[in-house]
Design a protein around this motif. Sequence first.
Motif, PDB file in Angstrom:
ATOM      1  N   ALA A 108      66.995  75.948  77.035  1.00  0.00           N
ATOM      2  CA  ALA A 108      65.713  75.353  76.629  1.00  0.00           C
ATOM      3  C   ALA A 108      64.613  75.876  77.547  1.00  0.00           C
ATOM      4  N   PHE A 109      63.375  75.791  77.083  1.00  0.00           N
ATOM      5  CA  PHE A 109      62.283  76.387  77.860  1.00  0.00           C
ATOM      6  C   PHE A 109      62.070  75.697  79.203  1.00  0.00           C
ATOM      7  N   LYS A 110      62.572  74.471  79.337  1.00  0.00           N
ATOM      8  CA  LYS A 110      62.411  73.744  80.593  1.00  0.00           C
ATOM      9  C   LYS A 110      63.047  74.498  81.778  1.00  0.00           C
ATOM     10  N   ASP A 111      64.020  75.375  81.469  1.00  0.00           N
ATOM     11  CA  ASP A 111      64.661  76.146  82.545  1.00  0.00           C
ATOM     12  C   ASP A 111      63.666  77.011  83.309  1.00  0.00           C
ATOM     13  N   GLY A 142      65.731  64.957  76.209  1.00  0.00           N
ATOM     14  CA  GLY A 142      66.927  65.760  75.926  1.00  0.00           C
ATOM     15  C   GLY A 142      67.051  67.012  76.768  1.00  0.00           C
ATOM     16  N   ASP A 143      65.985  67.778  76.871  1.00  0.00           N
ATOM     17  CA  ASP A 143      66.092  69.079  77.527  1.00  0.00           C
ATOM     18  C   ASP A 143      65.744  69.059  79.015  1.00  0.00           C
ATOM     19  N   THR A 144      64.733  68.281  79.388  1.00  0.00           N
ATOM     20  CA  THR A 144      64.349  68.219  80.795  1.00  0.00           C
ATOM     21  C   THR A 144      65.515  67.752  81.649  1.00  0.00           C
ATOM     22  N   THR A 264      54.797  70.900  70.615  1.00  0.00           N
ATOM     23  CA  THR A 264      54.312  70.040  71.704  1.00  0.00           C
ATOM     24  C   THR A 264      54.877  68.626  71.663  1.00  0.00           C
ATOM     25  N   GLY A 265      55.162  68.100  72.863  1.00  0.00           N
ATOM     26  CA  GLY A 265      55.575  66.706  73.004  1.00  0.00           C
ATOM     27  C   GLY A 265      54.715  66.035  74.054  1.00  0.00           C
ATOM     28  N   ASN A 266      55.018  66.345  75.312  1.00  0.00           N
ATOM     29  CA  ASN A 266      54.317  65.721  76.431  1.00  0.00           C
ATOM     30  C   ASN A 266      53.026  66.468  76.806  1.00  0.00           C
ATOM     31  N   PHE A 267      52.692  67.507  76.062  1.00  0.00           N
ATOM     32  CA  PHE A 267      51.478  68.294  76.276  1.00  0.00           C
ATOM     33  C   PHE A 267      51.529  69.133  77.563  1.00  0.00           C
ATOM     34  N   GLY A 268      52.749  69.343  78.101  1.00  0.00           N
ATOM     35  CA  GLY A 268      52.863  70.117  79.336  1.00  0.00           C
ATOM     36  C   GLY A 268      52.793  71.615  79.073  1.00  0.00           C
ATOM     37  N   ASP A 269      53.613  72.049  78.126  1.00  0.00           N
ATOM     38  CA  ASP A 269      53.691  73.469  77.827  1.00  0.00           C
ATOM     39  C   ASP A 269      52.318  74.001  77.394  1.00  0.00           C
ATOM     40  N   ILE A 270      51.679  73.302  76.492  1.00  0.00           N
ATOM     41  CA  ILE A 270      50.393  73.792  75.975  1.00  0.00           C
ATOM     42  C   ILE A 270      49.300  73.696  77.055  1.00  0.00           C
ATOM     43  N   PRO A 317      63.933  66.389  68.453  1.00  0.00           N
ATOM     44  CA  PRO A 317      63.852  65.195  69.297  1.00  0.00           C
ATOM     45  C   PRO A 317      63.066  65.396  70.599  1.00  0.00           C
ATOM     46  N   SER A 318      63.008  66.619  71.097  1.00  0.00           N
ATOM     47  CA  SER A 318      62.280  66.833  72.353  1.00  0.00           C
ATOM     48  C   SER A 318      60.774  66.688  72.155  1.00  0.00           C
ATOM     49  N   MET A 319      60.350  66.528  70.920  1.00  0.00           N
ATOM     50  CA  MET A 319      58.931  66.309  70.635  1.00  0.00           C
ATOM     51  C   MET A 319      58.689  64.917  70.069  1.00  0.00           C
ATOM     52  N   ASP A 320      59.690  64.057  70.114  1.00  0.00           N
ATOM     53  CA  ASP A 320      59.533  62.681  69.614  1.00  0.00           C
ATOM     54  C   ASP A 320      58.881  61.834  70.703  1.00  0.00           C
ATOM     55  N   THR A 396      64.936  73.957  65.699  1.00  0.00           N
ATOM     56  CA  THR A 396      64.106  73.005  64.949  1.00  0.00           C
ATOM     57  C   THR A 396      62.710  72.805  65.562  1.00  0.00           C
ATOM     58  N   HIS A 397      62.586  72.964  66.874  1.00  0.00           N
ATOM     59  CA  HIS A 397      61.280  72.789  67.528  1.00  0.00           C
ATOM     60  C   HIS A 397      60.381  73.996  67.266  1.00  0.00           C
ATOM     61  N   THR A 398      61.003  75.172  67.438  1.00  0.00           N
ATOM     62  CA  THR A 398      60.273  76.403  67.156  1.00  0.00           C
ATOM     63  C   THR A 398      59.811  76.402  65.699  1.00  0.00           C
ATOM     64  N   SER A 422      58.897  79.796  71.446  1.00  0.00           N
ATOM     65  CA  SER A 422      60.198  79.311  70.996  1.00  0.00           C
ATOM     66  C   SER A 422      60.844  78.565  72.152  1.00  0.00           C
ATOM     67  N   THR A 423      61.052  77.260  71.953  1.00  0.00           N
ATOM     68  CA  THR A 423      61.360  76.402  73.093  1.00  0.00           C
ATOM     69  C   THR A 423      62.841  76.076  73.275  1.00  0.00           C
ATOM     70  N   ALA A 424      63.672  76.393  72.291  1.00  0.00           N
ATOM     71  CA  ALA A 424      65.104  76.108  72.479  1.00  0.00           C
ATOM     72  C   ALA A 424      65.964  77.062  71.673  1.00  0.00           C
ATOM     73  N   SER A 425      67.199  77.212  72.103  1.00  0.00           N
ATOM     74  CA  SER A 425      68.171  77.991  71.343  1.00  0.00           C
ATOM     75  C   SER A 425      68.565  77.211  70.090  1.00  0.00           C
TER      76      SER A 425
END
Length: 492
Positions: A108-111, A142-144, A264-270, A317-320, A396-398, A422-425
């Motif tokens: 996941a992109f959190k890595d 989920g990913d963090t 986007t979920g928590n608005f961190g990446d953007i 779910p990582s954007m819920d 699904t997020h991408t 693209s944020t996850a495999s």
Amino acid sequence: MVFYSTRSKEIQAKSAEAVLKGIAPDGGLYTPLDFDAMRVDLGELLGKTAVELSATVIGKILNDFSPEEMRALIEASYAGKFETDDLTPVEKVGDDFVLELFRGPTSAFKDVALSVLPRLIVASREKLGVTDEIAILTATSGDTGKAALEGFHDVQGTRIVVFYPDGGVSDVQKAQMVTQEGSNVRVCAVRGNFDDAQTGVKNIFADDGMNHWAAASGARLSSANSINIGRLAPQVAYYFKAYCDLVLRGEITLGEPVNFVVPTGNFGDILAGEFARRMGLPVAKLVCASNANNVLTDFINTGVYDRRREFYKTTSPSMDILVSSNLERYLFMASGGNFELVAGLMNDLKEKGVYTAPESLMAVMREHFSAGCADDRTALEAIGRVWNEYGYLMDTHTAVGWAVMRAFKQNEDNGYVNIVLSTASPYKFCRDVLSAISDEQPETGFAAMDRLNAVTGVPVPERLAKLRDMPVRFEDCVDKDKMLEYVKDAVK
Ligand SMILES: *Cc1c(COP(=O)(O)O)cnc(C)c1O
């Protein structure tokens, strides 16, 4: 560089202190204002390796660290962890581009950020002469959680507790967390959704009693969530990297603006993209892509942030998320550092569940941001279409990003190149991805993993394939009002 708390004028920190604390004592988020001082010379970045480029960009933001220190830290952080030395490769898919952020240890992109954060925290601790143990508390959609566990396990002088919403993560995500190895880790489910878990963690940070208790036990609490500026800084680098890659490949010329579309979920990446823009990257639009939990779409379009709405569990779910923490930083930046305004809006959100941003602020935001949302059906359709047309498999997020990009191109095409993050495999969410390209519906996540691999031929990331044979270590589950007690037990 000075980092201000978003909520009061008196509270400031330099980068090492901001990284170590995670969140400001008044509940605000440490945020810089002087982006001119962090300006990056694009020409200088061209031709640098991913590690060199990251060290340069991160070093501009967290400037308590010398270029040599930062270079060594980043090199050690990523060594041998990613599938490619490129760290974050860009793929061309049709006329558009996909920035693959999921080639790290947990897919996941959190890595990208959580490979770096533990070393940043340890280095900050040394710089400040702190000897307390650092206890990392993290709420995850989920990913963090997994990426943080992977980054912090067995890191000397640290301990980590991860809370995830019970039933709110995918089979593979859960398996990744509950099988985590390491002597300094704890993983616990919370009966509630992600916002409950995140609020619980924020409350623990704000609890004076807890902080005193921790100090008395020789520990300090810190956060691995994107409220920590040490999480955001490494994410800024891949915006620059993607841009440089396209210049070097002749897809764009140096100085030409591009659009980034960000699931986007928590608005961190953007927000990291907005940092990059303010640091000199030619960005035309940052397109904020949401799933059915489209509180940000409504906010950007109307100026009203209203979390009093139904919460949907979606296939992304990582954007819920209904309370996007990092938006607070953006409000602060876009209002030119207006502490009172931000404190007032955050208070409205807490007390009434809704706030309205001033029109002047929204005008600033709309110059650079655009927003859209895609429900599950639209996202799954996008996975199927992109697979059939281009042979490219998205998660699904991408897919939410891709679907929102299509609408953006139809409604407000500005003619610039589009890069979807693209944020996850796809293998992290294999049941849903499989259902998007076939009629098969296997019972378990791992059966779906095998079928997805058989149907597409896309290789399964090695560490996901191995998960099914690993023993479960954590089965704890608590009510949301029992999180504090759980932490006390874990930290003692
Ligand atoms: C965390 C995450 C997001 C959302 O990123 P934010 O920084 O929270 O906006 C999107 N997709 C995936 C797969 C994630 O793990």
